[in-house]
Design an enzyme around this catalytic site. Structure first.
Site, PDB file in Angstrom:
ATOM      1  N   ARG A 194      77.662 -58.150 -38.797  1.00 38.96           N
ATOM      2  CA  ARG A 194      76.622 -57.650 -39.697  1.00 38.96           C
ATOM      3  C   ARG A 194      75.349 -58.471 -39.543  1.00 38.96           C
ATOM      4  O   ARG A 194      75.413 -59.710 -39.459  1.00 38.96           O
ATOM      5  CB  ARG A 194      77.090 -57.710 -41.155  1.00 38.96           C
ATOM      6  CG  ARG A 194      78.193 -56.744 -41.425  1.00 38.96           C
ATOM      7  CD  ARG A 194      78.569 -56.615 -42.888  1.00 38.96           C
ATOM      8  NE  ARG A 194      79.890 -56.020 -42.943  1.00 38.96           N
ATOM      9  CZ  ARG A 194      80.157 -54.729 -42.735  1.00 38.96           C
ATOM     10  NH1 ARG A 194      79.171 -53.884 -42.513  1.00 38.96           N
ATOM     11  NH2 ARG A 194      81.397 -54.270 -42.777  1.00 38.96           N
ATOM     12  N   ASP A 195      74.207 -57.768 -39.515  1.00 41.80           N
ATOM     13  CA  ASP A 195      72.921 -58.447 -39.460  1.00 41.80           C
ATOM     14  C   ASP A 195      72.728 -59.235 -40.759  1.00 41.80           C
ATOM     15  O   ASP A 195      73.020 -58.746 -41.857  1.00 41.80           O
ATOM     16  CB  ASP A 195      71.786 -57.427 -39.283  1.00 41.80           C
ATOM     17  CG  ASP A 195      70.487 -58.083 -38.842  1.00 41.80           C
ATOM     18  OD1 ASP A 195      70.066 -57.854 -37.692  1.00 41.80           O
ATOM     19  OD2 ASP A 195      69.890 -58.827 -39.656  1.00 41.80           O
TER      20      ASP A 195
ATOM     21  N   ASN B 161      65.679 -53.865 -28.766  1.00 47.01           N
ATOM     22  CA  ASN B 161      64.306 -54.342 -28.613  1.00 47.01           C
ATOM     23  C   ASN B 161      64.204 -55.199 -27.361  1.00 47.01           C
ATOM     24  O   ASN B 161      65.107 -55.982 -27.072  1.00 47.01           O
ATOM     25  CB  ASN B 161      63.899 -55.183 -29.830  1.00 47.01           C
ATOM     26  CG  ASN B 161      63.780 -54.344 -31.086  1.00 47.01           C
ATOM     27  OD1 ASN B 161      63.289 -53.220 -31.046  1.00 47.01           O
ATOM     28  ND2 ASN B 161      64.230 -54.879 -32.212  1.00 47.01           N
TER      29      ASN B 161
ATOM     30  N   GLU C 149      63.416 -60.828 -31.372  1.00 48.61           N
ATOM     31  CA  GLU C 149      63.438 -62.174 -31.965  1.00 48.61           C
ATOM     32  C   GLU C 149      64.518 -63.054 -31.348  1.00 48.61           C
ATOM     33  O   GLU C 149      64.344 -64.270 -31.244  1.00 48.61           O
ATOM     34  CB  GLU C 149      63.720 -62.073 -33.477  1.00 48.61           C
ATOM     35  CG  GLU C 149      62.581 -61.457 -34.266  1.00 48.61           C
ATOM     36  CD  GLU C 149      62.977 -61.193 -35.717  1.00 48.61           C
ATOM     37  OE1 GLU C 149      64.102 -61.565 -36.117  1.00 48.61           O
ATOM     38  OE2 GLU C 149      62.153 -60.607 -36.435  1.00 48.61           O
ATOM     39  N   VAL C 150      65.635 -62.458 -31.012  1.00 42.05           N
ATOM     40  CA  VAL C 150      66.755 -63.226 -30.455  1.00 42.05           C
ATOM     41  C   VAL C 150      66.942 -62.796 -29.001  1.00 42.05           C
ATOM     42  O   VAL C 150      67.195 -61.607 -28.726  1.00 42.05           O
ATOM     43  CB  VAL C 150      68.048 -63.002 -31.266  1.00 42.05           C
ATOM     44  CG1 VAL C 150      69.212 -63.759 -30.646  1.00 42.05           C
ATOM     45  CG2 VAL C 150      67.849 -63.432 -32.729  1.00 42.05           C
TER      46      VAL C 150
ATOM     47  N   HIS D 288      71.095 -57.338 -27.601  1.00 39.32           N
ATOM     48  CA  HIS D 288      71.908 -56.814 -28.705  1.00 39.32           C
ATOM     49  C   HIS D 288      71.436 -55.410 -29.050  1.00 39.32           C
ATOM     50  O   HIS D 288      70.252 -55.088 -28.956  1.00 39.32           O
ATOM     51  CB  HIS D 288      71.825 -57.723 -29.937  1.00 39.32           C
ATOM     52  CG  HIS D 288      70.425 -58.060 -30.348  1.00 39.32           C
ATOM     53  ND1 HIS D 288      69.693 -59.016 -29.708  1.00 39.32           N
ATOM     54  CD2 HIS D 288      69.622 -57.563 -31.322  1.00 39.32           C
ATOM     55  CE1 HIS D 288      68.490 -59.102 -30.270  1.00 39.32           C
ATOM     56  NE2 HIS D 288      68.427 -58.216 -31.241  1.00 39.32           N
ATOM     57  N   MET D 289      72.394 -54.620 -29.478  1.00 36.63           N
ATOM     58  CA  MET D 289      72.125 -53.256 -29.926  1.00 36.63           C
ATOM     59  C   MET D 289      72.249 -53.249 -31.447  1.00 36.63           C
ATOM     60  O   MET D 289      73.253 -53.712 -31.991  1.00 36.63           O
ATOM     61  CB  MET D 289      73.175 -52.337 -29.295  1.00 36.63           C
ATOM     62  CG  MET D 289      73.112 -50.898 -29.681  1.00 36.63           C
ATOM     63  SD  MET D 289      74.598 -50.064 -29.032  1.00 36.63           S
ATOM     64  CE  MET D 289      74.091 -49.728 -27.371  1.00 36.63           C
ATOM     65  N   HIS D 290      71.210 -52.770 -32.132  1.00 31.52           N
ATOM     66  CA  HIS D 290      71.291 -52.598 -33.580  1.00 31.52           C
ATOM     67  C   HIS D 290      71.959 -51.258 -33.863  1.00 31.52           C
ATOM     68  O   HIS D 290      71.627 -50.248 -33.230  1.00 31.52           O
ATOM     69  CB  HIS D 290      69.899 -52.541 -34.215  1.00 31.52           C
ATOM     70  CG  HIS D 290      69.093 -53.792 -34.101  1.00 31.52           C
ATOM     71  ND1 HIS D 290      68.927 -54.662 -35.156  1.00 31.52           N
ATOM     72  CD2 HIS D 290      68.397 -54.326 -33.063  1.00 31.52           C
ATOM     73  CE1 HIS D 290      68.149 -55.676 -34.779  1.00 31.52           C
ATOM     74  NE2 HIS D 290      67.810 -55.484 -33.518  1.00 31.52           N
TER      75      HIS D 290
HETATM   76  P1  AMP Z   1      65.650 -58.425 -32.700  1.00 30.02           P
HETATM   77  O1  AMP Z   1      64.329 -58.378 -33.378  1.00 30.02           O
HETATM   78  O2  AMP Z   1      66.020 -57.108 -32.075  1.00 30.02           O
HETATM   79  O3  AMP Z   1      65.758 -59.595 -31.739  1.00 30.02           O
HETATM   80  O4  AMP Z   1      66.704 -58.621 -33.860  1.00 30.02           O
HETATM   81  C1  AMP Z   1      67.330 -59.839 -34.161  1.00 30.02           C
HETATM   82  C2  AMP Z   1      68.182 -59.603 -35.367  1.00 30.02           C
HETATM   83  O5  AMP Z   1      69.078 -60.676 -35.490  1.00 30.02           O
HETATM   84  C3  AMP Z   1      67.390 -59.517 -36.686  1.00 30.02           C
HETATM   85  O6  AMP Z   1      67.636 -58.260 -37.311  1.00 30.02           O
HETATM   86  C4  AMP Z   1      67.943 -60.687 -37.486  1.00 30.02           C
HETATM   87  O7  AMP Z   1      68.040 -60.395 -38.879  1.00 30.02           O
HETATM   88  C5  AMP Z   1      69.309 -60.899 -36.855  1.00 30.02           C
HETATM   89  N1  AMP Z   1      69.859 -62.237 -36.975  1.00 30.02           N
HETATM   90  C6  AMP Z   1      69.245 -63.412 -36.695  1.00 30.02           C
HETATM   91  N2  AMP Z   1      70.076 -64.441 -36.919  1.00 30.02           N
HETATM   92  C7  AMP Z   1      71.249 -63.916 -37.344  1.00 30.02           C
HETATM   93  C8  AMP Z   1      72.503 -64.465 -37.740  1.00 30.02           C
HETATM   94  N3  AMP Z   1      72.728 -65.778 -37.742  1.00 30.02           N
HETATM   95  N4  AMP Z   1      73.484 -63.613 -38.121  1.00 30.02           N
HETATM   96  C9  AMP Z   1      73.278 -62.282 -38.136  1.00 30.02           C
HETATM   97  N5  AMP Z   1      72.120 -61.703 -37.765  1.00 30.02           N
HETATM   98  C10 AMP Z   1      71.118 -62.498 -37.379  1.00 30.02           C
END
Ligand code: AMP
Length: 115
Positions: free
Chosen positions: A28-29, A86, A94-95, A99-101
């Site tokens: 879960r996000d 993304n 951001e990460v 990853h696939m949302h």
């Molecule tokens: P993106 O902008 O596609 O890179 O999305 C990164 C996602 O990772 C965001 O929706 C964050 O809320 C989520 N995220 C960051 N750190 C964590 C964590 N420790 N556990 C779960 N989700 C995370």
């Protein structure tokens, strides 16, 4: 340095894991944008979609199989859901661990707002 998602996959930091196998982990996000917001992540560190190689094809395909299973498990398969990836700055990635949302649980509206 392992990514934050690699630390979740290895169990070094906690997360609400809903599915895990030898190729893919789904959790879960931490900041959900919908009632169901799950991240489906290859266990292998691939920074962005730009870094995907032909060797990754099986794993990337498996992410979709896991997305389908998770959607069923979360009860959104019939109501519908959105899958999103993304890549880099303009997409607000951001990460830097691919990853696939998976979003669902409410009407999600149009895909993008035209600007
Ligand atoms: P993106 O902008 O596609 O890179 O999305 C990164 C996602 O990772 C965001 O929706 C964050 O809320 C989520 N995220 C960051 N750190 C964590 C964590 N420790 N556990 C779960 N989700 C995370």
């Amino acid at each position: 340095m392992p990514t934050i998602f690699s630390k979740i996959i290895s169990g070094e930091i906690p997360a609400d894991i809903v599915y895990q196998d030898d190729q893919v982990t789904a959790f879960r996000d931490v900041d959900p944008k919908a009632p169901v917001h799950i991240l489906i992540v290859p266990n292998k560190e691939i920074p962005t979609v730009n870094d995907v190689t032909p060797d990754d094809e099986q794993t990337i395909g498996h992410m979709f199989v896991v997305a389908k299973l998770v959607a069923e498990k979360e009860g959104v398969a019939q109501s519908g859901y959105r899958l999103m990836l993304n890549c880099n700055r303009d997409a607000n990635q951001e990460v830097f661990h691919l990853h696939m949302h998976l979003f669902g649980g409410r009407p999600l509206g149009p895909m993008l707002v035209r600007k």
